[in-house]
Structures are given as C-alpha cells and as structure tokens.
Design a protein around this motif. Structure first.
Motif, PDB file in Angstrom:
ATOM      1  N   LYS A   1       0.829  -1.209   0.000  1.00  0.00           N
ATOM      2  CA  LYS A   1       0.000   0.000   0.000  1.00  0.00           C
ATOM      3  C   LYS A   1       0.863   1.259   0.000  1.00  0.00           C
ATOM      4  CE  LYS A   1      -4.118  -1.858   2.231  1.00  0.00           C
ATOM      5  NZ  LYS A   1      -4.954  -1.839   3.435  1.00  0.00           N
ATOM      6  N   THR A   2       1.948   1.237   0.755  1.00  0.00           N
ATOM      7  CA  THR A   2       2.844   2.390   0.810  1.00  0.00           C
ATOM      8  C   THR A   2       3.465   2.649  -0.562  1.00  0.00           C
ATOM      9  OG1 THR A   2       3.343   1.918   3.113  1.00  0.00           O
ATOM     10  CG2 THR A   2       4.846   3.389   1.967  1.00  0.00           C
ATOM     11  N   ILE A   3       3.918   1.580  -1.215  1.00  0.00           N
ATOM     12  CA  ILE A   3       4.524   1.720  -2.536  1.00  0.00           C
ATOM     13  C   ILE A   3       3.491   2.215  -3.546  1.00  0.00           C
ATOM     14  CG2 ILE A   3       5.501   0.397  -4.459  1.00  0.00           C
ATOM     15  CD1 ILE A   3       6.995  -1.267  -2.301  1.00  0.00           C
ATOM     16  N   LEU A   4       2.297   1.639  -3.513  1.00  0.00           N
ATOM     17  CA  LEU A   4       1.253   2.079  -4.433  1.00  0.00           C
ATOM     18  C   LEU A   4       0.866   3.534  -4.184  1.00  0.00           C
ATOM     19  CD1 LEU A   4      -1.034  -1.078  -4.607  1.00  0.00           C
ATOM     20  CD2 LEU A   4       0.480  -0.177  -6.389  1.00  0.00           C
TER      21      LEU A   4
ATOM     22  N   LEU B   1       1.587  13.681  -9.923  1.00  0.00           N
ATOM     23  CA  LEU B   1       2.474  14.831 -10.140  1.00  0.00           C
ATOM     24  C   LEU B   1       3.016  14.844 -11.568  1.00  0.00           C
ATOM     25  CD1 LEU B   1       4.482  14.979  -6.793  1.00  0.00           C
ATOM     26  CD2 LEU B   1       2.781  16.610  -7.633  1.00  0.00           C
ATOM     27  N   GLY B   2       3.292  13.662 -12.107  1.00  0.00           N
ATOM     28  CA  GLY B   2       3.777  13.585 -13.484  1.00  0.00           C
ATOM     29  C   GLY B   2       2.765  14.117 -14.481  1.00  0.00           C
ATOM     30  N   VAL B   3       1.519  13.734 -14.309  1.00  0.00           N
ATOM     31  CA  VAL B   3       0.467  14.205 -15.212  1.00  0.00           C
ATOM     32  C   VAL B   3       0.279  15.716 -15.045  1.00  0.00           C
ATOM     33  CG1 VAL B   3      -2.005  14.064 -15.736  1.00  0.00           C
ATOM     34  CG2 VAL B   3      -0.686  11.973 -15.380  1.00  0.00           C
ATOM     35  N   ILE B   4       0.252  16.192 -13.795  1.00  0.00           N
ATOM     36  CA  ILE B   4       0.130  17.638 -13.550  1.00  0.00           C
ATOM     37  C   ILE B   4       1.318  18.370 -14.163  1.00  0.00           C
ATOM     38  CG2 ILE B   4       0.176  19.419 -11.752  1.00  0.00           C
ATOM     39  CD1 ILE B   4      -1.458  17.439  -9.997  1.00  0.00           C
TER      40      ILE B   4
ATOM     41  N   LYS C   1       9.165  27.219 -13.554  1.00  0.00           N
ATOM     42  CA  LYS C   1       9.640  26.944 -12.194  1.00  0.00           C
ATOM     43  C   LYS C   1       8.792  25.874 -11.509  1.00  0.00           C
ATOM     44  CE  LYS C   1      11.837  31.387 -11.527  1.00  0.00           C
ATOM     45  NZ  LYS C   1      11.914  32.648 -10.811  1.00  0.00           N
ATOM     46  N   ILE C   2       7.476  25.961 -11.691  1.00  0.00           N
ATOM     47  CA  ILE C   2       6.591  24.948 -11.100  1.00  0.00           C
ATOM     48  C   ILE C   2       6.904  23.571 -11.679  1.00  0.00           C
ATOM     49  CG2 ILE C   2       4.193  24.150 -10.975  1.00  0.00           C
ATOM     50  CD1 ILE C   2       3.353  27.120 -10.844  1.00  0.00           C
ATOM     51  N   THR C   3       7.119  23.516 -12.984  1.00  0.00           N
ATOM     52  CA  THR C   3       7.439  22.242 -13.637  1.00  0.00           C
ATOM     53  C   THR C   3       8.681  21.611 -13.030  1.00  0.00           C
ATOM     54  OG1 THR C   3       6.462  23.002 -15.715  1.00  0.00           O
ATOM     55  CG2 THR C   3       7.969  21.137 -15.844  1.00  0.00           C
ATOM     56  N   TRP C   4       9.730  22.410 -12.828  1.00  0.00           N
ATOM     57  CA  TRP C   4      10.964  21.860 -12.255  1.00  0.00           C
ATOM     58  C   TRP C   4      10.734  21.328 -10.839  1.00  0.00           C
ATOM     59  CZ3 TRP C   4      14.954  20.037 -14.552  1.00  0.00           C
ATOM     60  CH2 TRP C   4      15.322  20.517 -15.804  1.00  0.00           C
ATOM     61  N   TRP C   5       9.995  22.053 -10.007  1.00  0.00           N
ATOM     62  CA  TRP C   5       9.717  21.586  -8.641  1.00  0.00           C
ATOM     63  C   TRP C   5       8.915  20.291  -8.642  1.00  0.00           C
ATOM     64  CZ3 TRP C   5      12.217  22.505  -4.443  1.00  0.00           C
ATOM     65  CH2 TRP C   5      12.929  23.684  -4.315  1.00  0.00           C
ATOM     66  N   ILE C   6       7.907  20.235  -9.491  1.00  0.00           N
ATOM     67  CA  ILE C   6       7.117  19.007  -9.589  1.00  0.00           C
ATOM     68  C   ILE C   6       7.995  17.852 -10.044  1.00  0.00           C
ATOM     69  CG2 ILE C   6       5.312  17.873 -10.975  1.00  0.00           C
ATOM     70  CD1 ILE C   6       3.663  20.402 -10.682  1.00  0.00           C
ATOM     71  N   PHE C   7       8.860  18.097 -11.000  1.00  0.00           N
ATOM     72  CA  PHE C   7       9.767  17.058 -11.492  1.00  0.00           C
ATOM     73  C   PHE C   7      10.665  16.541 -10.365  1.00  0.00           C
ATOM     74  CE2 PHE C   7      13.973  16.044 -13.341  1.00  0.00           C
ATOM     75  CZ  PHE C   7      13.618  14.903 -14.044  1.00  0.00           C
ATOM     76  N   TYR C   8      11.244  17.455  -9.577  1.00  0.00           N
ATOM     77  CA  TYR C   8      12.117  17.033  -8.467  1.00  0.00           C
ATOM     78  C   TYR C   8      11.353  16.196  -7.437  1.00  0.00           C
ATOM     79  CZ  TYR C   8      15.517  20.451 -10.210  1.00  0.00           C
ATOM     80  OH  TYR C   8      16.403  21.154 -10.985  1.00  0.00           O
ATOM     81  N   ILE C   9      10.140  16.630  -7.104  1.00  0.00           N
ATOM     82  CA  ILE C   9       9.330  15.877  -6.143  1.00  0.00           C
ATOM     83  C   ILE C   9       8.970  14.514  -6.715  1.00  0.00           C
ATOM     84  CG2 ILE C   9       7.101  15.817  -4.944  1.00  0.00           C
ATOM     85  CD1 ILE C   9       7.287  18.933  -4.816  1.00  0.00           C
TER      86      ILE C   9
ATOM     87  N   GLY D   1      11.933  12.270  -6.529  1.00  0.00           N
ATOM     88  CA  GLY D   1      12.121  11.860  -5.132  1.00  0.00           C
ATOM     89  C   GLY D   1      11.171  10.744  -4.734  1.00  0.00           C
ATOM     90  N   LEU D   2       9.916  10.877  -5.107  1.00  0.00           N
ATOM     91  CA  LEU D   2       8.935   9.831  -4.799  1.00  0.00           C
ATOM     92  C   LEU D   2       9.255   8.522  -5.518  1.00  0.00           C
ATOM     93  CD1 LEU D   2       5.596  11.829  -4.807  1.00  0.00           C
ATOM     94  CD2 LEU D   2       6.529  10.523  -2.898  1.00  0.00           C
TER      95      LEU D   2
END
Length: 178
Positions: free
Chosen positions: A81-84, A93-96, A154-162, A165-166
């Motif tokens: 469940k944690t992995i999913l 986040l990728g789609v956003i 800038k938003i795109t780069w932050w989303i990409f980094y997050i 990380g995930l």
C-alpha cells in the motif's frame, strides 16, 4: 501595396536584409515551439498509457506475492500500500507536470508570436491606423506571456524534483523489502 480601409501593408520584400533575417528567425522559432508542443502532447499520451500498464502490473503482482503483501512499513500500512501510494502521487504529479509543461510551451509560442507581431508593427510591415496602441497592447501581452512562462517553468521543475524523489523512495522501499 495600396491603402485598404485605412491600412497599408508592406510586404517582406520591402525590408532590408537584416530585418528579413530577423523576421524569418521569429517565424522559425514559432514553428519550432509549436512542433515541440505537438511532440510533447504525443509523449504525454504515450507516457500515460505506459504508466497505466505498469501500475496495473504492480497491482496484479501485489495479489500474487504473499511476502510482498505481508511486509509492514508503518502502523497499518502494508509495504504494498505504501509503494502504491507513493507511485500514485508520483503519477499524479507527473500528469500535472506534463499539463503545466504543455501550458508553458503554449505561452512560449505566444511569446514568440507576440515578439514577431511587435517587430512587424515596429517595421510597419503591417501598419494599422492605430499601430501605437496595438504596439502597447502587444508589449503588455508579451510581458504577461513571459511572466506566465517563467512561473510555469519553475513549477514544472519543482514538480519534477518531487516526482523523482517519490520514484526513488518507491524504488528503495521495493529494494529494501527484498
């Protein structure tokens, strides 16, 4: 060309060589960014399809692998469940991020088009009776497009980094469970 309803149009052949080159470069940049926008949209569709298949495979595997299902990470959350959950957030986040990137490309394309329009008004390639107010309007549009594109970038780069990380967290959780 002659006057038509208060408008006179100069054609590109009336420009000096430097202005012709600049106008052609602006047109080429617009075409390039428009093509990139179409390519990114195609990539988004393919990526969404691929992620959907991978997600389905992971869920199916969860039910067939008892050891994977029984490992606990925290309190009532199983490792599966944690992995999913991490993957679901990463995919979201990728789609956003892709949608934001598409809009960034759209504003970049508009920026180039607006710069070309300013150049055309300035060089009187397309002269309108009220070219001065048109020029002011185009410059305001240009400033707005540049601002939007900068923020979206800038938003795109932050989303990409997050998202990365995930994804790495998910991969490490899987690795540590083996």
């Amino acid at each position: 060309m002659g006057d038509q309803k208060g408008m006179s149009h100069l054609n590109q052949s009336n420009l000096n060589e430097i202005d012709k080159l600049k106008l052609n470069r602006l047109k080429d940049r617009f075409s390039k960014w428009h093509a990139k926008q179409i390519d990114l949209l195609t990539f988004c569709v393919n990526l969404t399809f691929t992620i959907s298949i991978a997600f389905f495979g992971l869920i199916a595997n969860k039910y067939f692998n008892k050891n994977f299902q029984d490992n606990n990470v925290t309190f009532s959350f199983s490792l599966a469940k944690t992995i999913l959950f991490c993957l679901a957030i990463s995919i979201t986040l990728g789609v956003i991020g892709l949608i934001i990137r598409l809009n960034d490309f759209k504003y970049t394309t508009k920026t180039i088009k607006s710069r070309r329009r300013i150049f055309e008004i300035d060089k009187k390639i397309i002269y309108e009776a009220n070219a001065e107010s048109s020029l002011k309007i185009e410059r305001r549009k240009l400033d707005k497009y540049i601002c939007y594109s900068t923020i979206l970038g800038k938003i795109t780069w932050w989303i990409f980094y997050i998202q990365i990380g995930l994804l790495l967290t998910t991969l490490w959780l899987i690795f540590l469970s083996i």
